[in-house]
Design an enzyme around this catalytic site. Structure first.
Site, mmCIF file in Angstrom:
data_model
loop_
_atom_site.group_PDB
_atom_site.id
_atom_site.type_symbol
_atom_site.label_atom_id
_atom_site.label_comp_id
_atom_site.label_asym_id
_atom_site.label_seq_id
_atom_site.Cartn_x
_atom_site.Cartn_y
_atom_site.Cartn_z
ATOM 1 N N ASP A 41 0.209 -3.528 -5.282
ATOM 2 C CA ASP A 41 1.637 -3.536 -4.931
ATOM 3 C C ASP A 41 1.879 -4.436 -3.722
ATOM 4 O O ASP A 41 2.634 -4.081 -2.806
ATOM 5 C CB ASP A 41 2.129 -2.119 -4.655
ATOM 6 C CG ASP A 41 3.659 -1.999 -4.735
ATOM 7 O OD1 ASP A 41 4.289 -2.901 -5.329
ATOM 8 O OD2 ASP A 41 4.215 -1.030 -4.207
ATOM 9 N N LEU A 42 1.246 -5.585 -3.731
ATOM 10 C CA LEU A 42 1.468 -6.554 -2.655
ATOM 11 C C LEU A 42 2.859 -7.167 -2.817
ATOM 12 O O LEU A 42 3.203 -7.688 -3.870
ATOM 13 C CB LEU A 42 0.412 -7.663 -2.700
ATOM 14 C CG LEU A 42 -1.022 -7.245 -2.390
ATOM 15 C CD1 LEU A 42 -1.981 -8.396 -2.660
ATOM 16 C CD2 LEU A 42 -1.145 -6.777 -0.938
#
Length: 217
Positions: A41-42
Site C-alpha cells: 500500500d505504498l
C-alpha cells in the site's frame, strides 16, 4: 508526501530530493525479513517526510512472499498505486512495490495520481522521454518487465536525471539512506538513542509484529 507536494508543487527538483529516499526505505523493508515483507500500500499518504528522515507507515496489509502461492489470499490496496497482481493476476512480491514506486515518482513529478489508462506517449509528453521510460518500466503490467529491486529503480532514476549516485545521495537532505550512512560513519550503529533511532526501532518492531502471524502458522 501528499502534503509536501501540495505545499511545494510537483517538480523534478522535489522528485530528486524525495524519491531516492523512498526507494532506500522500500529496499530496507524488503531486506528486513526472509522471505521479503511486501508493503502493498505504498502511496503518498503513507510516506512521512520529516527533518529526521523519510519513513514508511501503515503496514496494515503488508504480507510476506510465499514461494508456492499463485495469488494473494487478501486483495486490498489503493487502486491507483496497486499492481495488477494485487487484484488476482498473481502473487505479489517485491516487484509489486516497484509498481507503486513508479506511481509515486509520477506523483512527485506531476502532482497527479497515476492512471492505468495513461499511454506511454502521454507520460513522455508530461515528464520527458527518459523519465517516462523509468516510470513505464516500473509500472509494467508483467512483473518480469519491471525493475527487479528498489535499488535498481533508484539507479535508473538517477541516470535519467543525469546524477551520479554519490552526488545524488550527498544532495538529498531527507533521504533515509543519508541517515543510515551517517550512523555508520559515526560508528553509533543502527540503534541510536536519539529520536531517529527510536523511530526506526519502532518501525522495525512493527515489521517484526507483522511477521509473527505467518511464523505462528
Amino acid at each position: 508526501l501528499e502534503e509536501v507536494v501540495d505545499a511545494r508543487g510537483a517538480s523534478l527538483a522535489l522528485a530528486q530530493e524525495v524519491f531516492p529516499g523512498v526507494c532506500d526505505a522500500v529496499e530496507e523493508l524488503h531486506g528486513a525479513c526472509d522471505p521479503p515483507l511486501i508493503h502493498r500500500d505504498l502511496k503518498p499518504q503513507n510516506i512521512i517526510v520529516a527533518p529526521a528522515g523519510l519513513f514508511l507507515i501503515d503496514f496494515g496489509i503488508a504480507r510476506r512472499f510465499r514461494e508456492k502461492a499463485e495469488t494473494d489470499t487478501v486483495r486490498f490496496g489503493t487502486r491507483a498505486y496497486a499492481p495488477p497482481e494485487q487484484y488476482g493476476f498473481g502473487q505479489t512480491d517485491v516487484r509489486s512495490d516497484i509498481y507503486a514506486l513508479g506511481g509515486i515518482l509520477w506523483y512527485c513529478l506531476t502532482g497527479d495520481d497515476p492512471s492505468a489508462s495513461l499511454a506511454p506517449h502521454e507520460v513522455s509528453e508530461r515528464v520527458g522521454e527518459r523519465l517516462s521510460s523509468v516510470i513505464c518500466k516500473a509500472m509494467a503490467f508483467d512483473p518480469a518487465e519491471r525493475f527487479q529491486s528498489a535499488a535498481e529503480l533508484a539507479r535508473a532514476f538517477r541516470e535519467a536525471v543525469g546524477e551520479a549516485p554519490d552526488t545524488a545521495k550527498d544532495s538529498a537532505p531527507i533521504a533515509a539512506g543519508d541517515a543510515r550512512l551517517a550512523d555508520e560513519e559515526r560508528g553509533s550503529g543502527f540503534f541510536r538513542t536519539h529520536l531517529l533511532g527510536v523511530v526506526r526501532n519502532v518501525v522495525l518492531l512493527m515489521i517484526a509484529l507483522a511477521c509473527i502471524p505467518q511464523a505462528w502458522q
